[in-house]
Write an enzyme that holds these catalytic residues in place. Sequence first.
Site, PDB file in Angstrom:
ATOM      1  N   ASP A 190       0.864  -1.174   0.000  1.00  0.00           N
ATOM      2  CA  ASP A 190       0.000   0.000   0.000  1.00  0.00           C
ATOM      3  C   ASP A 190       0.902   1.225   0.000  1.00  0.00           C
ATOM      4  OD1 ASP A 190      -2.639   1.404   0.359  1.00  0.00           O
ATOM      5  OD2 ASP A 190      -1.597   2.084   2.167  1.00  0.00           O
ATOM      6  N   GLU A 278      -1.513  -1.633  -6.028  1.00  0.00           N
ATOM      7  CA  GLU A 278      -2.698  -1.037  -6.626  1.00  0.00           C
ATOM      8  C   GLU A 278      -2.328  -0.351  -7.942  1.00  0.00           C
ATOM      9  OE1 GLU A 278      -6.140   0.532  -3.805  1.00  0.00           O
ATOM     10  OE2 GLU A 278      -4.187   1.223  -3.132  1.00  0.00           O
ATOM     11  N   CYS A 331     -12.604  -4.293   6.103  1.00  0.00           N
ATOM     12  CA  CYS A 331     -11.940  -5.027   7.187  1.00  0.00           C
ATOM     13  C   CYS A 331     -11.276  -6.268   6.607  1.00  0.00           C
ATOM     14  CB  CYS A 331     -12.952  -5.407   8.260  1.00  0.00           C
ATOM     15  SG  CYS A 331     -12.257  -6.421   9.583  1.00  0.00           S
ATOM     16  N   CYS A 334     -12.885  -9.627   8.560  1.00  0.00           N
ATOM     17  CA  CYS A 334     -14.230 -10.164   8.320  1.00  0.00           C
ATOM     18  C   CYS A 334     -14.852  -9.689   7.016  1.00  0.00           C
ATOM     19  CB  CYS A 334     -15.155  -9.798   9.481  1.00  0.00           C
ATOM     20  SG  CYS A 334     -15.530  -8.027   9.602  1.00  0.00           S
ATOM     21  N   CYS A 350     -13.121  -2.195  13.501  1.00  0.00           N
ATOM     22  CA  CYS A 350     -14.238  -2.748  12.728  1.00  0.00           C
ATOM     23  C   CYS A 350     -15.467  -2.886  13.634  1.00  0.00           C
ATOM     24  CB  CYS A 350     -13.848  -4.099  12.141  1.00  0.00           C
ATOM     25  SG  CYS A 350     -15.196  -4.913  11.240  1.00  0.00           S
ATOM     26  N   CYS A 353     -16.520  -7.024  13.716  1.00  0.00           N
ATOM     27  CA  CYS A 353     -15.760  -8.047  14.453  1.00  0.00           C
ATOM     28  C   CYS A 353     -14.895  -7.470  15.562  1.00  0.00           C
ATOM     29  CB  CYS A 353     -14.892  -8.854  13.484  1.00  0.00           C
ATOM     30  SG  CYS A 353     -13.589  -7.887  12.672  1.00  0.00           S
ATOM     31  N   ASP A 360      -3.113   1.732   6.755  1.00  0.00           N
ATOM     32  CA  ASP A 360      -2.235   1.325   5.658  1.00  0.00           C
ATOM     33  C   ASP A 360      -1.967  -0.177   5.666  1.00  0.00           C
ATOM     34  OD1 ASP A 360      -2.129   3.972   4.924  1.00  0.00           O
ATOM     35  OD2 ASP A 360      -0.286   4.378   6.029  1.00  0.00           O
TER      36      ASP A 360
END
Length: 402
Positions: A190, A278, A331, A334, A350, A353, A360
């Site tokens: 990332d 990405e 997340c 989950c 989150c 969960c 990052d």
Amino acid sequence: MPARYRYRIEPDAARQAMPARTFGCARVVFNDAIRCRTDAHQAGESISPAEVQGRVITAAKATEARAWLGEVASVAPVQSVRDAHRAYRNFFDSIAKRRKGRKVGHPEFKSRKDTRQSFRLTRNGFSLRPNGRLYVAKVGDVKVRWSRDLPSEPGSVTIILEPDGHHYASFVVEVAPTPLPPVEREAGLDLGITRLATVATSDGRRQDVANPKHLAGKLRKLARLEREKARRAKGGKNRARTGRKVAVQHGKVTRARRDYQHKQALNLIRDNQAVHVEDLNTAGMVRNRRLARAIHDAGWARFVRLLEEKAERHGRTVAKVSRWLPSSKTCSACGHLMAEMPLKVRTWTCPSCGTAHDRDHNAALNILAAGRAERLNACGAHVSPSVRVAMGDEAGTTPDAA
């Protein structure tokens, strides 16, 4: 396979006039070739590259206006005509969508005010002397700072004048591939500004690649020099001298950034069989005036390009995932998708969960998972990234790269 090795050269005062003249001749011939193609198109005439070369070099030398083209090595103007032809070919391929990447515009004229000048010579325009000097046609022997040995006999050389006034020789040579032993580990990257990259590996490790912010460290000195330059009279020697000082500082930033990114990219390629990143639209992101300078300083596009080049050379794989993947607000534990995630939020929990996430690192985990899932969809389960053979990369080593 071809590779490029770049070295600093130091022509003495008596030999600097001819390279400057050759830069000018190569630039004029390039512009004449573009003008010739444009005039032929407007007249409805089909013209071949050989005819363009005959008009802008052979016929032009016989005229009084272009007689000085015969004073430089004949190889440089010929290569300029070929550069113009390649520029047109890239333009037409881009229009026809035969060329990948960003759109290529119509070839533009070069200016004598361009801060970077260059000309290229093939084998009959240069040679390497036994004493370690580089012979350039019509220039003579030039001292070279050999930071490393050439792996093979060069096929061509490009003489470059950088904005800071330094000359470089960029050799094209053939090198043998250097595949690395296969490893099981893969990584997701990332890219960021606080950290250049946050890495999540398939064995559960995390690695942070620091962002040295080379330009930010020079901004104060650059601002002072720019103010000094603004006080100088336009066209004066003092203004040009201060402009050279500005270029020297930018050159230091460029070399330091390039050296750092080469090392970090090589470390990532050595440690991982596949690296997933990405597919960022960097050109679009720098339109944000608040982040443009920081993004340029980080050099995301160059870093990804170096990863791809080193992966090709060492038999690794670099895969890109969709830029529309909501990697930061999903997340990784989950799969819960947050409605929004402002840039100022660096850590979050989150609600589904209860897992606490670093923004990052969570994005890197999602990029890794998406990249591996895409490979499994394409190749099937239990298929590792194949060992690839390199096409060569830019070995841009200079003695003052630090």
